[in-house]
Design a protein around this motif. Structure first.
Motif, PDB file in Angstrom:
ATOM      1  N   GLY A  20      -2.790  -7.809  10.916  1.00 32.22           N
ATOM      2  CA  GLY A  20      -2.986  -6.665  11.144  1.00 32.22           C
ATOM      3  C   GLY A  20      -1.736  -5.700  11.010  1.00 32.22           C
ATOM      4  O   GLY A  20      -1.589  -4.452  11.623  1.00 32.22           O
ATOM      5  N   LYS A  21      -0.823  -6.139  10.821  1.00 28.65           N
ATOM      6  CA  LYS A  21       0.607  -5.366  10.751  1.00 28.65           C
ATOM      7  C   LYS A  21       1.123  -4.966   9.237  1.00 28.65           C
ATOM      8  O   LYS A  21       1.122  -5.763   8.548  1.00 28.65           O
ATOM      9  CB  LYS A  21       1.728  -6.210  11.268  1.00 28.65           C
ATOM     10  CG  LYS A  21       3.158  -5.502  11.512  1.00 28.65           C
ATOM     11  CD  LYS A  21       4.007  -6.400  11.932  1.00 28.65           C
ATOM     12  CE  LYS A  21       5.524  -5.767  12.154  1.00 28.65           C
ATOM     13  NZ  LYS A  21       6.491  -6.781  12.655  1.00 28.65           N
ATOM     14  N   LEU A  22       1.540  -3.787   9.233  1.00 27.57           N
ATOM     15  CA  LEU A  22       2.036  -2.932   8.286  1.00 27.57           C
ATOM     16  C   LEU A  22       3.446  -2.745   8.531  1.00 27.57           C
ATOM     17  O   LEU A  22       3.731  -2.124   9.719  1.00 27.57           O
ATOM     18  CB  LEU A  22       1.507  -1.797   7.665  1.00 27.57           C
ATOM     19  CG  LEU A  22       0.026  -2.114   6.949  1.00 27.57           C
ATOM     20  CD1 LEU A  22      -0.611  -0.569   6.781  1.00 27.57           C
ATOM     21  CD2 LEU A  22       0.454  -2.755   5.526  1.00 27.57           C
ATOM     22  N   PHE A  66       6.405  -0.435   7.305  1.00 26.67           N
ATOM     23  CA  PHE A  66       6.713   0.624   6.587  1.00 26.67           C
ATOM     24  C   PHE A  66       8.168   0.950   6.363  1.00 26.67           C
ATOM     25  O   PHE A  66       8.957   0.889   7.052  1.00 26.67           O
ATOM     26  CB  PHE A  66       6.194   1.974   7.184  1.00 26.67           C
ATOM     27  CG  PHE A  66       4.732   2.332   7.455  1.00 26.67           C
ATOM     28  CD1 PHE A  66       3.861   1.315   8.457  1.00 26.67           C
ATOM     29  CD2 PHE A  66       3.858   2.800   6.514  1.00 26.67           C
ATOM     30  CE1 PHE A  66       2.540   1.614   8.541  1.00 26.67           C
ATOM     31  CE2 PHE A  66       2.401   2.885   6.731  1.00 26.67           C
ATOM     32  CZ  PHE A  66       1.811   2.410   7.613  1.00 26.67           C
ATOM     33  N   LEU A  87       4.599   7.215   1.742  1.00 28.23           N
ATOM     34  CA  LEU A  87       5.078   5.999   2.570  1.00 28.23           C
ATOM     35  C   LEU A  87       4.624   5.010   1.784  1.00 28.23           C
ATOM     36  O   LEU A  87       3.317   4.599   1.167  1.00 28.23           O
ATOM     37  CB  LEU A  87       4.457   6.064   3.900  1.00 28.23           C
ATOM     38  CG  LEU A  87       5.130   7.234   4.877  1.00 28.23           C
ATOM     39  CD1 LEU A  87       4.100   7.563   5.835  1.00 28.23           C
ATOM     40  CD2 LEU A  87       6.407   6.830   5.442  1.00 28.23           C
ATOM     41  N   PHE A 127       0.910   5.105   0.574  1.00 27.15           N
ATOM     42  CA  PHE A 127       0.167   6.324   1.615  1.00 27.15           C
ATOM     43  C   PHE A 127       0.792   7.541   1.401  1.00 27.15           C
ATOM     44  O   PHE A 127       2.103   7.793   0.925  1.00 27.15           O
ATOM     45  CB  PHE A 127       0.321   6.017   2.982  1.00 27.15           C
ATOM     46  CG  PHE A 127      -0.376   4.941   3.161  1.00 27.15           C
ATOM     47  CD1 PHE A 127       0.483   3.552   3.516  1.00 27.15           C
ATOM     48  CD2 PHE A 127      -1.763   4.904   3.845  1.00 27.15           C
ATOM     49  CE1 PHE A 127      -0.293   2.556   3.897  1.00 27.15           C
ATOM     50  CE2 PHE A 127      -2.308   3.556   4.367  1.00 27.15           C
ATOM     51  CZ  PHE A 127      -1.849   2.459   4.383  1.00 27.15           C
ATOM     52  N   LEU A 141      -3.668   0.440  -3.373  1.00 27.32           N
ATOM     53  CA  LEU A 141      -3.476  -0.887  -2.841  1.00 27.32           C
ATOM     54  C   LEU A 141      -3.066  -1.852  -3.893  1.00 27.32           C
ATOM     55  O   LEU A 141      -4.023  -1.958  -4.860  1.00 27.32           O
ATOM     56  CB  LEU A 141      -4.490  -1.080  -1.835  1.00 27.32           C
ATOM     57  CG  LEU A 141      -4.557  -2.496  -1.281  1.00 27.32           C
ATOM     58  CD1 LEU A 141      -3.581  -2.816  -0.319  1.00 27.32           C
ATOM     59  CD2 LEU A 141      -5.952  -2.978  -0.892  1.00 27.32           C
ATOM     60  N   GLY A 193       2.093  16.421  10.166  1.00 26.91           N
ATOM     61  CA  GLY A 193       1.259  16.543  11.612  1.00 26.91           C
ATOM     62  C   GLY A 193       0.000  15.862  11.117  1.00 26.91           C
ATOM     63  O   GLY A 193      -0.994  15.867  12.304  1.00 26.91           O
ATOM     64  N   LYS A 194      -0.233  15.189  10.060  1.00 25.04           N
ATOM     65  CA  LYS A 194      -1.524  14.569   9.864  1.00 25.04           C
ATOM     66  C   LYS A 194      -1.485  12.916   9.710  1.00 25.04           C
ATOM     67  O   LYS A 194      -0.354  12.577   9.696  1.00 25.04           O
ATOM     68  CB  LYS A 194      -2.090  14.980   8.505  1.00 25.04           C
ATOM     69  CG  LYS A 194      -2.153  16.539   8.028  1.00 25.04           C
ATOM     70  CD  LYS A 194      -3.344  17.206   9.246  1.00 25.04           C
ATOM     71  CE  LYS A 194      -3.349  18.614   8.713  1.00 25.04           C
ATOM     72  NZ  LYS A 194      -4.435  19.104   9.594  1.00 25.04           N
ATOM     73  N   GLY A 195      -2.723  12.660   9.641  1.00 30.09           N
ATOM     74  CA  GLY A 195      -2.635  11.022   9.148  1.00 30.09           C
ATOM     75  C   GLY A 195      -2.328  10.562   7.973  1.00 30.09           C
ATOM     76  O   GLY A 195      -1.851  11.559   7.136  1.00 30.09           O
ATOM     77  N   LEU A 196      -2.485   9.184   7.573  1.00 33.03           N
ATOM     78  CA  LEU A 196      -2.076   8.711   6.451  1.00 33.03           C
ATOM     79  C   LEU A 196      -3.275   8.737   5.676  1.00 33.03           C
ATOM     80  O   LEU A 196      -4.234   8.086   5.742  1.00 33.03           O
ATOM     81  CB  LEU A 196      -1.491   7.272   6.739  1.00 33.03           C
ATOM     82  CG  LEU A 196      -0.092   7.237   7.258  1.00 33.03           C
ATOM     83  CD1 LEU A 196       0.199   7.927   8.386  1.00 33.03           C
ATOM     84  CD2 LEU A 196       0.478   5.787   7.013  1.00 33.03           C
ATOM     85  N   GLN A 231       0.909  -1.310   0.046  1.00 33.24           N
ATOM     86  CA  GLN A 231       0.093   0.120  -0.018  1.00 33.24           C
ATOM     87  C   GLN A 231       0.987   1.395  -0.005  1.00 33.24           C
ATOM     88  O   GLN A 231       1.907   1.208   0.750  1.00 33.24           O
ATOM     89  CB  GLN A 231      -1.005  -0.182   1.315  1.00 33.24           C
ATOM     90  CG  GLN A 231      -2.270   0.703   1.224  1.00 33.24           C
ATOM     91  CD  GLN A 231      -3.201   0.410   2.351  1.00 33.24           C
ATOM     92  OE1 GLN A 231      -2.965  -0.738   2.815  1.00 33.24           O
ATOM     93  NE2 GLN A 231      -4.329   1.114   2.109  1.00 33.24           N
ATOM     94  N   GLN A 242      10.679   4.388   5.397  1.00 32.99           N
ATOM     95  CA  GLN A 242      10.847   5.697   6.082  1.00 32.99           C
ATOM     96  C   GLN A 242      10.380   6.935   5.450  1.00 32.99           C
ATOM     97  O   GLN A 242      10.341   7.892   5.936  1.00 32.99           O
ATOM     98  CB  GLN A 242      12.502   5.905   6.452  1.00 32.99           C
ATOM     99  CG  GLN A 242      13.012   4.910   7.450  1.00 32.99           C
ATOM    100  CD  GLN A 242      12.679   5.186   8.968  1.00 32.99           C
ATOM    101  OE1 GLN A 242      11.714   5.913   9.152  1.00 32.99           O
ATOM    102  NE2 GLN A 242      13.584   4.562   9.779  1.00 32.99           N
ATOM    103  N   GLN A 276       1.276  11.304   3.553  1.00 32.88           N
ATOM    104  CA  GLN A 276       1.056  12.034   4.765  1.00 32.88           C
ATOM    105  C   GLN A 276       1.674  13.414   4.636  1.00 32.88           C
ATOM    106  O   GLN A 276       2.697  13.805   4.331  1.00 32.88           O
ATOM    107  CB  GLN A 276       2.058  11.374   5.832  1.00 32.88           C
ATOM    108  CG  GLN A 276       1.716  11.772   7.206  1.00 32.88           C
ATOM    109  CD  GLN A 276       2.284  11.048   8.483  1.00 32.88           C
ATOM    110  OE1 GLN A 276       3.643  10.774   8.037  1.00 32.88           O
ATOM    111  NE2 GLN A 276       1.978  11.035   9.539  1.00 32.88           N
ATOM    112  N   SER A 288       2.042  -5.630   3.814  1.00 35.71           N
ATOM    113  CA  SER A 288       1.261  -6.248   4.763  1.00 35.71           C
ATOM    114  C   SER A 288       1.637  -7.853   4.597  1.00 35.71           C
ATOM    115  O   SER A 288       1.707  -8.230   3.309  1.00 35.71           O
ATOM    116  CB  SER A 288      -0.200  -6.366   4.464  1.00 35.71           C
ATOM    117  OG  SER A 288      -0.758  -7.030   5.210  1.00 35.71           O
TER     118      SER A 288
END
Lengths: 115, 113
Positions: free
Chosen positions: A101-103, A105, A89, A36, A49, A41-44, A34, A107, A38, A93
């Motif tokens: 449930g683990k990605l 990532f 990013l 992403f 995908l 200061g924000k989410g992803l 996946q 850097q 960012q 998976s």
């Protein structure tokens, strides 16, 4: 242990350029990959995908490819715009019970598109 | 369709205190994962819950714990806060299988002073 590397760490380009971001991973036993973005200061925000059985996915000016056997993915951004400036990013998976449930990532690549 | 909701957005705590963060997943998503993001370490996996059960855990000390409720909402707790716990905490939700990808919330910015 899965490790994800992104190259380059930072990229600065003029508006309108086409660009490629690279991602490599060490363990080819993945469910999917996946990309992403960012903002500071924000989410992803999920961009694309790619399932492990797929070779590429496209959304608008974005195209992501996956070569699972060589452990590589690229994100191609066409006709870049200042609004594309963000950190990109790559995350994989893993397959198997220990990866639930683990990605994992990379850097990230910090992209700056200047007018 | 509502996204992943994390509360609060910002927190300032003192060393030694404890803190609880909340995450409400997308409706129908049963898997919730938590991540810690710091400038030095990047994004690191904390744990994942599915149907109220922890299925996976990252390499963090026991001060970090979590739980999931029957409505799939999740909380994470950090006890005995340390300065190094200052970070952006992100949660992500997914349908039952990893193959569907993950949707992230906006995060909780925790500052420990």
């Amino acid at each position: 242990k899965q490790e994800v590397t992104q190259i380059p760490a930072a990229l600065s380009v003029p508006e309108g350029e086409n660009l490629v971001l690279n991602c490599s991973f060490t363990d080819s036993a993945i469910y999917n990959l996946q990309w992403f973005r960012q903002d500071p200061g924000k989410g992803l925000t999920s961009l694309l995908l790619i399932q492990s059985s797929q070779r590429e996915q496209t959304s608008g000016r974005l195209n992501a490819s996956l070569d699972k056997s060589s452990g590589r993915s690229t994100l191609y951004i066409a006709a870049s715009q200042p609004g594309d400036s963000a950190t990109y990013l790559c995350a994989v998976s893993g397959a198997g019970g220990t990866s639930y449930g683990k990605l994992t990532f990379g850097q990230g690549t910090i992209l700056t598109v200047h007018p | 369709k509502a996204g992943v909701t994390q509360t609060p957005r910002y927190l300032i705590k003192t060393r030694g205190q404890q803190v609880t963060l909340s995450c409400s997943p997308i409706s129908g998503h049963r898997s919730v994962s938590w991540y810690q993001q710091t400038p030095g370490q990047g994004l690191q996996f904390l744990f994942e819950y599915f149907s109220e059960t922890q299925r996976n855990k990252g390499n963090f000390p026991g001060r970090f714990s979590g739980r999931q409720f029957s409505n799939s909402r999740s909380e994470m707790n950090v006890s005995t806060l340390e300065l190094g716990d200052s970070a952006l905490y992100l949660c992500a939700s997914s349908r039952s299988k990893s193959a569907y990808g993950y949707t992230f919330g906006s995060g909780t910015r925790l500052t420990v002073v």
